[in-house]
Design an enzyme around this catalytic site. Structure first.
Site, PDB file in Angstrom:
ATOM      1  N   HIS A   1     -21.160  23.980  44.216  1.00 21.30           N
ATOM      2  CA  HIS A   1     -20.831  24.099  42.796  1.00 21.30           C
ATOM      3  C   HIS A   1     -20.583  25.564  42.487  1.00 21.30           C
ATOM      4  O   HIS A   1     -21.242  26.443  43.062  1.00 21.30           O
ATOM      5  CB  HIS A   1     -21.982  23.606  41.911  1.00 21.30           C
ATOM      6  CG  HIS A   1     -22.336  22.166  42.102  1.00 21.30           C
ATOM      7  ND1 HIS A   1     -21.408  21.155  42.026  1.00 21.30           N
ATOM      8  CD2 HIS A   1     -23.523  21.568  42.384  1.00 21.30           C
ATOM      9  CE1 HIS A   1     -22.018  20.003  42.230  1.00 21.30           C
ATOM     10  NE2 HIS A   1     -23.298  20.220  42.460  1.00 21.30           N
TER      11      HIS A   1
ATOM     12  N   PHE B   1     -20.992  14.039  38.882  1.00 18.75           N
ATOM     13  CA  PHE B   1     -19.739  14.397  39.567  1.00 18.75           C
ATOM     14  C   PHE B   1     -19.446  15.889  39.410  1.00 18.75           C
ATOM     15  O   PHE B   1     -19.933  16.546  38.495  1.00 18.75           O
ATOM     16  CB  PHE B   1     -18.570  13.573  39.015  1.00 18.75           C
ATOM     17  CG  PHE B   1     -18.253  13.836  37.558  1.00 18.75           C
ATOM     18  CD1 PHE B   1     -17.431  14.898  37.180  1.00 18.75           C
ATOM     19  CD2 PHE B   1     -18.775  13.023  36.560  1.00 18.75           C
ATOM     20  CE1 PHE B   1     -17.140  15.146  35.844  1.00 18.75           C
ATOM     21  CE2 PHE B   1     -18.490  13.260  35.218  1.00 18.75           C
ATOM     22  CZ  PHE B   1     -17.673  14.321  34.864  1.00 18.75           C
TER      23      PHE B   1
ATOM     24  N   ARG C   1     -30.677  13.776  44.930  1.00 17.13           N
ATOM     25  CA  ARG C   1     -29.565  12.832  44.744  1.00 17.13           C
ATOM     26  C   ARG C   1     -29.177  12.264  46.100  1.00 17.13           C
ATOM     27  O   ARG C   1     -29.633  12.709  47.143  1.00 17.13           O
ATOM     28  CB  ARG C   1     -28.350  13.551  44.123  1.00 17.13           C
ATOM     29  CG  ARG C   1     -27.806  14.678  44.978  1.00 17.13           C
ATOM     30  CD  ARG C   1     -26.390  15.060  44.659  1.00 17.13           C
ATOM     31  NE  ARG C   1     -26.000  16.296  45.322  1.00 17.13           N
ATOM     32  CZ  ARG C   1     -25.677  16.402  46.607  1.00 17.13           C
ATOM     33  NH1 ARG C   1     -25.689  15.344  47.383  1.00 17.13           N
ATOM     34  NH2 ARG C   1     -25.328  17.575  47.130  1.00 17.13           N
ATOM     35  N   GLY C   2     -28.284  11.278  46.058  1.00 14.97           N
ATOM     36  CA  GLY C   2     -27.732  10.763  47.299  1.00 14.97           C
ATOM     37  C   GLY C   2     -26.657  11.707  47.824  1.00 14.97           C
ATOM     38  O   GLY C   2     -26.283  12.680  47.162  1.00 14.97           O
ATOM     39  N   GLY C   3     -26.172  11.436  49.015  1.00 19.93           N
ATOM     40  CA  GLY C   3     -25.092  12.252  49.569  1.00 19.93           C
ATOM     41  C   GLY C   3     -25.578  13.418  50.406  1.00 19.93           C
ATOM     42  O   GLY C   3     -26.772  13.639  50.578  1.00 19.93           O
ATOM     43  N   ASP C   4     -24.633  14.178  50.908  1.00 18.58           N
ATOM     44  CA  ASP C   4     -24.921  15.288  51.810  1.00 18.58           C
ATOM     45  C   ASP C   4     -24.787  16.610  51.056  1.00 18.58           C
ATOM     46  O   ASP C   4     -25.251  16.741  49.933  1.00 18.58           O
ATOM     47  CB  ASP C   4     -23.980  15.218  53.025  1.00 18.58           C
ATOM     48  CG  ASP C   4     -24.557  15.893  54.266  1.00 18.58           C
ATOM     49  OD1 ASP C   4     -24.570  17.138  54.308  1.00 18.58           O
ATOM     50  OD2 ASP C   4     -24.993  15.180  55.186  1.00 18.58           O
TER      51      ASP C   4
ATOM     52  N   THR D   1     -22.873  19.818  49.143  1.00 23.82           N
ATOM     53  CA  THR D   1     -21.703  20.146  48.355  1.00 23.82           C
ATOM     54  C   THR D   1     -21.873  21.528  47.743  1.00 23.82           C
ATOM     55  O   THR D   1     -22.947  22.123  47.806  1.00 23.82           O
ATOM     56  CB  THR D   1     -21.416  19.090  47.271  1.00 23.82           C
ATOM     57  OG1 THR D   1     -20.079  19.253  46.791  1.00 23.82           O
ATOM     58  CG2 THR D   1     -22.380  19.193  46.100  1.00 23.82           C
TER      59      THR D   1
ATOM     60  N   CYS E   1     -19.857  17.395  52.113  1.00 26.85           N
ATOM     61  CA  CYS E   1     -20.336  16.015  52.125  1.00 26.85           C
ATOM     62  C   CYS E   1     -20.596  15.514  53.553  1.00 26.85           C
ATOM     63  O   CYS E   1     -20.682  14.312  53.792  1.00 26.85           O
ATOM     64  CB  CYS E   1     -19.361  15.086  51.398  1.00 26.85           C
ATOM     65  SG  CYS E   1     -19.032  15.594  49.708  1.00 26.85           S
TER      66      CYS E   1
END
Length: 232
Positions: free
Chosen positions: A95, A174, A88-91, A93, A191
């Site tokens: 969960h 999300f 995915r995109g982004g840095d 995270t 992020c």
């Protein structure tokens, strides 16, 4: 023909890799369907929406920096957490339990072909959901997701987002902190953004626990309204 029906599935608590593989399966199914659909344009591509909760896990997006994970492999093991580099995109995270994760796997040609608009709609779904709890969620310029008190020393993120799209088909999505153990965020630079905090819905409301099923229902209601879709 446009298909605005979305197959809803709640996977419950599911290992990240298992859920990721399932996303990939549905994603490939839709892409393959679209390729073969050219010979029969009257057929419609399916859409899916997955709810899931993951055991403790850290994920790093394609553009992420692994140095934003502040734990060694042994420390990860001690904390009962896993780590994955994903598409995915982004840095980076986190969960974990108490977090509502939503994975819309949509053919955007059934809705609109605009990735920027898609991300803004995902943010709006969460903003509208938070407003039902009298919490003002906002966007932060250049930083995808939903935040509180942007522009103040108390800015904090309550919902992270990251997506992948190919041939207008989406996956990932999300992660809304509802009853999350925020201590796990101390092990990363969330992020990749230094100096900004994270928060959770129960913390903001000053309660021990928020009804997660109720939150999910609110999310689905706003998603359905914004995307003019029906969950089946």
């Amino acid at each position: 023909m446009m298909n605005k029906n979305i197959h809803l599935q709640d996977l419950g608590n599911k290992d990240y890799k298992v859920a990721w593989d399932y996303q990939e399966q549905l994603f490939k199914e839709i892409v393959d369907f679209k390729i073969h659909k050219r010979s029969n344009p009257e057929t419609v591509t399916p859409n899916y929406f997955l709810f899931v909760e993951h055991p403790h896990v850290y994920t790093l997006g394609k553009s992420g920096d692994v140095s934003n994970l502040l734990l060694s492999e042994k420390q990860l093991e001690t904390k009962g957490a896993t780590f994955y580099k994903i598409n995915r995109g982004g840095d980076i995270t986190y969960h974990g339990p108490g977090q509502i994760v939503g994975y819309p796997i949509l053919d955007l040609e059934n809705f609109f072909t605009d990735i920027h608009k898609y991300l803004r709609f995902l943010e709006e779904v969460i903003i509208l959901t938070l407003s039902e709890y009298n919490i003002i969620g906002v966007r932060s310029e250049g930083e995808t997701g939903v935040w509180l008190d942007v522009g103040t020393p108390f800015a904090r993120k309550i919902c992270a987002m990251g997506v992948r799209a190919s041939r207008w088909v989406t996956m990932h999505g999300f992660a809304l902190n509802v009853n999350s153990d925020l201590g796990y965020f101390d092990n990363i630079i969330p992020c990749g953004i230094k100096g900004k905090a994270v928060t959770s819905l129960n913390v903001e409301l000053g309660v021990k626990e928020v009804n997660e099923q109720e939150v999910k229902e609110k999310i689905l209601n706003h998603f359905s309204n914004l995307f003019q879709s029906t969950f089946i």
